[in-house]
Design a protein around this motif. Structure first.
Motif, PDB file in Angstrom:
ATOM      1  N   LYS A  10     -47.903 -23.284  49.900  1.00 21.52           N
ATOM      2  CA  LYS A  10     -47.081 -22.962  48.739  1.00 21.52           C
ATOM      3  C   LYS A  10     -47.933 -22.927  47.465  1.00 21.52           C
ATOM      4  CE  LYS A  10     -42.682 -24.806  50.380  1.00 21.52           C
ATOM      5  NZ  LYS A  10     -41.654 -25.826  50.144  1.00 21.52           N
ATOM      6  N   ALA A  11     -48.864 -23.882  47.355  1.00 22.55           N
ATOM      7  CA  ALA A  11     -49.740 -23.920  46.183  1.00 22.55           C
ATOM      8  C   ALA A  11     -50.639 -22.682  46.146  1.00 22.55           C
ATOM      9  CB  ALA A  11     -50.577 -25.190  46.193  1.00 22.55           C
ATOM     10  N   ASN A  12     -51.157 -22.301  47.306  1.00 25.31           N
ATOM     11  CA  ASN A  12     -52.004 -21.113  47.369  1.00 25.31           C
ATOM     12  C   ASN A  12     -51.220 -19.848  46.976  1.00 25.31           C
ATOM     13  OD1 ASN A  12     -54.262 -22.525  48.122  1.00 25.31           O
ATOM     14  ND2 ASN A  12     -53.980 -22.170  50.325  1.00 25.31           N
ATOM     15  N   VAL A  13     -50.005 -19.751  47.424  1.00 26.42           N
ATOM     16  CA  VAL A  13     -49.159 -18.606  47.069  1.00 26.42           C
ATOM     17  C   VAL A  13     -48.945 -18.587  45.559  1.00 26.42           C
ATOM     18  CG1 VAL A  13     -46.817 -17.661  47.253  1.00 26.42           C
ATOM     19  CG2 VAL A  13     -48.021 -18.419  49.312  1.00 26.42           C
ATOM     20  N   ARG A  14     -48.692 -19.736  44.977  1.00 23.68           N
ATOM     21  CA  ARG A  14     -48.477 -19.827  43.518  1.00 23.68           C
ATOM     22  C   ARG A  14     -49.742 -19.410  42.755  1.00 23.68           C
ATOM     23  NH1 ARG A  14     -45.861 -18.672  39.491  1.00 23.68           N
ATOM     24  NH2 ARG A  14     -45.910 -20.098  37.746  1.00 23.68           N
ATOM     25  N   GLU A  17     -50.096 -15.715  42.944  1.00 20.64           N
ATOM     26  CA  GLU A  17     -49.134 -15.091  42.032  1.00 20.64           C
ATOM     27  C   GLU A  17     -49.642 -15.146  40.585  1.00 20.64           C
ATOM     28  OE1 GLU A  17     -45.473 -17.171  42.637  1.00 20.64           O
ATOM     29  OE2 GLU A  17     -44.973 -16.059  44.450  1.00 20.64           O
ATOM     30  N   ILE A  18     -50.196 -16.289  40.188  1.00 26.84           N
ATOM     31  CA  ILE A  18     -50.724 -16.439  38.824  1.00 26.84           C
ATOM     32  C   ILE A  18     -51.862 -15.453  38.587  1.00 26.84           C
ATOM     33  CG2 ILE A  18     -51.993 -17.986  37.280  1.00 26.84           C
ATOM     34  CD1 ILE A  18     -50.297 -20.293  38.510  1.00 26.84           C
ATOM     35  N   THR A  21     -50.554 -11.918  38.380  1.00 30.05           N
ATOM     36  CA  THR A  21     -49.913 -11.682  37.079  1.00 30.05           C
ATOM     37  C   THR A  21     -50.968 -11.438  36.008  1.00 30.05           C
ATOM     38  OG1 THR A  21     -48.032 -13.083  37.711  1.00 30.05           O
ATOM     39  CG2 THR A  21     -48.345 -12.654  35.361  1.00 30.05           C
TER      40      THR A  21
END
Length: 104
Positions: A10-14, A17-18, A21
């Motif tokens: 989940k942290a890697n996905v976040r 995403e950052i 962006t």
């Protein structure tokens, strides 16, 4: 351990995403700057063509002015000669006959 991997995922996905962006924002800014550069280049080309046109007009005006000065010089020499001939023939503006003799 399975729970830990799930959290890391989940942290890697976040993080992805950052970064995605930020990359998207950079690309938008890059496109905006490139458009601005293109607009400035077009403006510069337009100004350069105006400068060239004005320089041509300046050269043409200078040429015309020189021709007119030459014509004026020629005409003034010609009129001056004719005036001197008339002055000699009729007494001219500076002669006593023109002003009525010796009376003034």
């Amino acid at each position: 351990m399975k729970s830990r991997r799930k959290e890391d995922s989940k942290a890697n996905v976040r993080v992805v995403e950052i970064f995605a962006t930020h990359k998207n924002m950079w690309q938008v800014e890059e496109r905006r700057l490139l458009q601005h550069i293109d607009a400035v280049n077009e403006k510069m080309a337009s100004l350069r063509s105006k400068i060239e046109e004005m320089e041509r007009e300046k050269a043409e005006s200078k040429r015309i002015a020189e021709e007119l000065e030459e014509i004026i010089g020629f005409m003034s020499r010609r009129v001056g000669c004719e005036f001197e001939e008339e002055e000699d023939q009729f007494g001219g503006c500076g002669s006593r006959e023109f002003y009525g003799g010796d009376d003034g």
